[in-house]
Structure formats: structure tokens, C-alpha cells
Design a protein around this motif. Structure first.
Motif: not given
Length: 294
Positions: A14-23, A25-28, A32-38, A65-67
């Protein structure tokens, strides 16, 4: 809630898929944290599987991320929210965590494909065959630990006859059908078990004969959940099996399995009738090998 010290394969995936989604979209991590409010420091813990992520935050990350693959996202939400509890939960030390991971993957699969060059796949083994394999193996496990793993393997087989049984397609090299561990009765029982398993409506067994194509040297299993993008290929290794979930690896093993199916004998179809000496398909070959042992 504290961080997980030893996340399971499902949690790491699950964590690896979250990282793949972030990357993708080219997000740091900060973006990514700002987009999720964390907090940004939370991202590394999520991506390493040490903590969870709510469905709302996951969807917020996907939007940023545009997914737009809703089927994939729904499957990922389910993966992240799963309790991970099942019959395998009662098996703790000294059982290897990777075996519990395997049982959880099998429980959530709708398709399982596997190739074995030397041994009958674990889901199709008899207890005597499995026990002999552990007794004659090279691990340093104690007798009680071996018995525990054999018991666990036998319980895993219930997945083939459960209410939501997955489809199992196994390609087995003929070499595996000659394995007797020094006891012809073990081999006889195992061959009979394969013929019986071929009668199950969701089980397909093919044999790669000696006189056929060059064998693929490494055993592997691909477990496919309803969302195929979240499949896992498990490649056996003497020290530690590899669990692969990236798209390139999955495509390679899907392709290799398809090629093995093409060069193996036709399936041991339960609807066909054969003379015991006919070696025209997988069932005929198994019957011919079984006949002298009866």
C-alpha cells in the motif's frame, strides 16, 4: 497510533503504491502533504508501510497527482483499509511472516498462476509429500517448526474449495512428477492428488514434458486480485523469496507464464477420457506415470 515496527507485505505494498502515485504526479513529499492536509514527515511513514492513510487523503493525493483510474483507486482503498486478519492470524512465531503474507494474498486473489520446475505447487501437495519435502530439505528448522509449516500449507489449500475460490492455473515440469523422496507411496499419493485436483472446476493443471521446450529454471507464482494492477509476483529464492509488484515485473512474469502454457501439454481436462497409456495431454502423462505405482 504508534508506527508499525514490522509492517506486513500488504501494508508495505500500500505504501509503495502511495509513493508511486505521488511520484507519477511529480510531487515532492511536502507538496503531497499539503494536498492531503498533513505533515510532510508523515509521508515517509505512509510510504514505508509503517502507518495508514485514510481513503479521503488517498483520493486527495490522487487528484493532486492527476490519477484518474477510479477502479485502481477503489482497489487501493480496499487494500489500505483491510484488517489483514484471517485464519492465518493465529499462526505467529516461529512461523515465517512471509507465509502469512502469502496466505493473505491467496485469500484476496481471484486468479493464481504458478510454475514449478522441480516440485508440485504447495496448494496441490499431499501432507505426506509436504512433510517429506521439509524433512529432506536444507533449512535449519526444528521438527516442530517443520510440522507447523506443513500444517499451515495444508490449511492454505482450503482456498481452492471455498465460496470465493480463485482460479488456479499451474504449469508443472515433468521432473516434479518423479519426485518420491525415497518412498514410492508418496509419489503415488501425489499423482492421484493431482488427478483429483484437476476435477475441481477452477483448477487447471498442465505438464511441461521432458521432451518439450527448455524448462524455465525458476519457480514463480503470480497472485491477481480483482484489480489486476495490484497483482504480486512471488519468485522463489533459497534465502528469501522476492515479492514484486511493479508493472514491468508483472508484465514479464505474465508473459513468461503465457509462453510456458503454450509449450506445455494441454490441460488435464476433467471432461476428457483417456487410455492410461496415451500421452496426449497432461492427464494422460500423469496417468501413465501413475500406472506402474498402483
Amino acid at each position: 497510533m504508534g508506527l508499525r515496527a514490522n509492517p506486513t507485505y500488504r501494508q508495505r505494498r500500500f505504501g509503495a503504491e502511495v509513493r508511486a502515485i505521488r511520484e507519477s504526479g511529480g510531487l515532492t513529499a511536502g507538496e503531497a502533504a499539503a494536498a492531503m492536509g498533513m505533515y510532510a514527515s508523515h509521508i515517509s511513514s505512509v510510504e514505508s508501510g509503517r502507518t495508514s492513510l485514510s481513503p479521503e487523503r488517498l483520493r486527495a493525493l490522487a487528484a493532486a497527482s492527476g490519477c484518474k483510474d477510479t477502479t485502481y483507486l477503489d482497489g487501493l482503498v480496499e487494500l489500505g483499509q483491510a484488517s489483514g486478519k484471517g485464519w492465518w492470524s493465529q499462526y505467529r512465531d516461529p512461523l515465517r511472516p512471509s507465509l502469512r503474507d502469502l496466505a493473505e494474498l491467496e485469500d484476496g486473489a481471484c486468479d493464481i498462476v504458478c510454475y514449478e520446475p522441480m516440485f508440485v505447487p504447495g496448494l496441490l501437495q499431499t501432507e505426506a509429500y509436504a512433510t517429506a519435502g521439509y524433512r529432506g530439505g536444507y533449512t535449519g528448522a526444528s521438527r516442530s517448526e517443520q510440522d507447523r509449516e506443513v500444517e499451515f500449507r495444508m490449511r492454505r489449500q482450503a482456498v481452492l474449495t471455498g465460496e470465493n475460490a480463485p482460479r488456479l492455473h499451474a504449469v508443472i515440469h515433468e521432473a516434479a512428477l518423479h519426485m518420491s523422496f525415497g518412498d514410492p507411496a508418496i509419489r503415488r499419493g501425489q499423482l492421484i492428488r493431482l488427478l483429483e485436483a484437476a476435477e475441481l472446476p477452477k483448477v487447471t493443471i498442465q505438464v511441461l514434458p521432458f521432451e518439450g521446450a527448455v524448462a524455465f529454471g525458476t519457480s514463480f507464482t503470480v497472485l491477481r486480485p480483482p484489480v489486476r494492477k495490484l497483482s504480486t509476483a512471488i519468485v522463489a529464492h533459497i534465502e528469501r523469496s522476492l515479492y514484486l509488484g511493479d508493472g514491468d515485473s508483472l508484465a514479464r512474469y505474465d508473459n513468461w507464464f503465457a509462453r510456458l502454457c503454450e509449450v506445455a501439454l494441454p490441460p488435464a481436462n476433467r471432461d476428457l477420457r483417456h487410455d492410461s497409456y496415451a500421452v496426449k495431454d497432461s492427464r494422460g502423462l500423469i496417468q501413465r506415470l501413475l500406472y506402474p505405482l498402483l
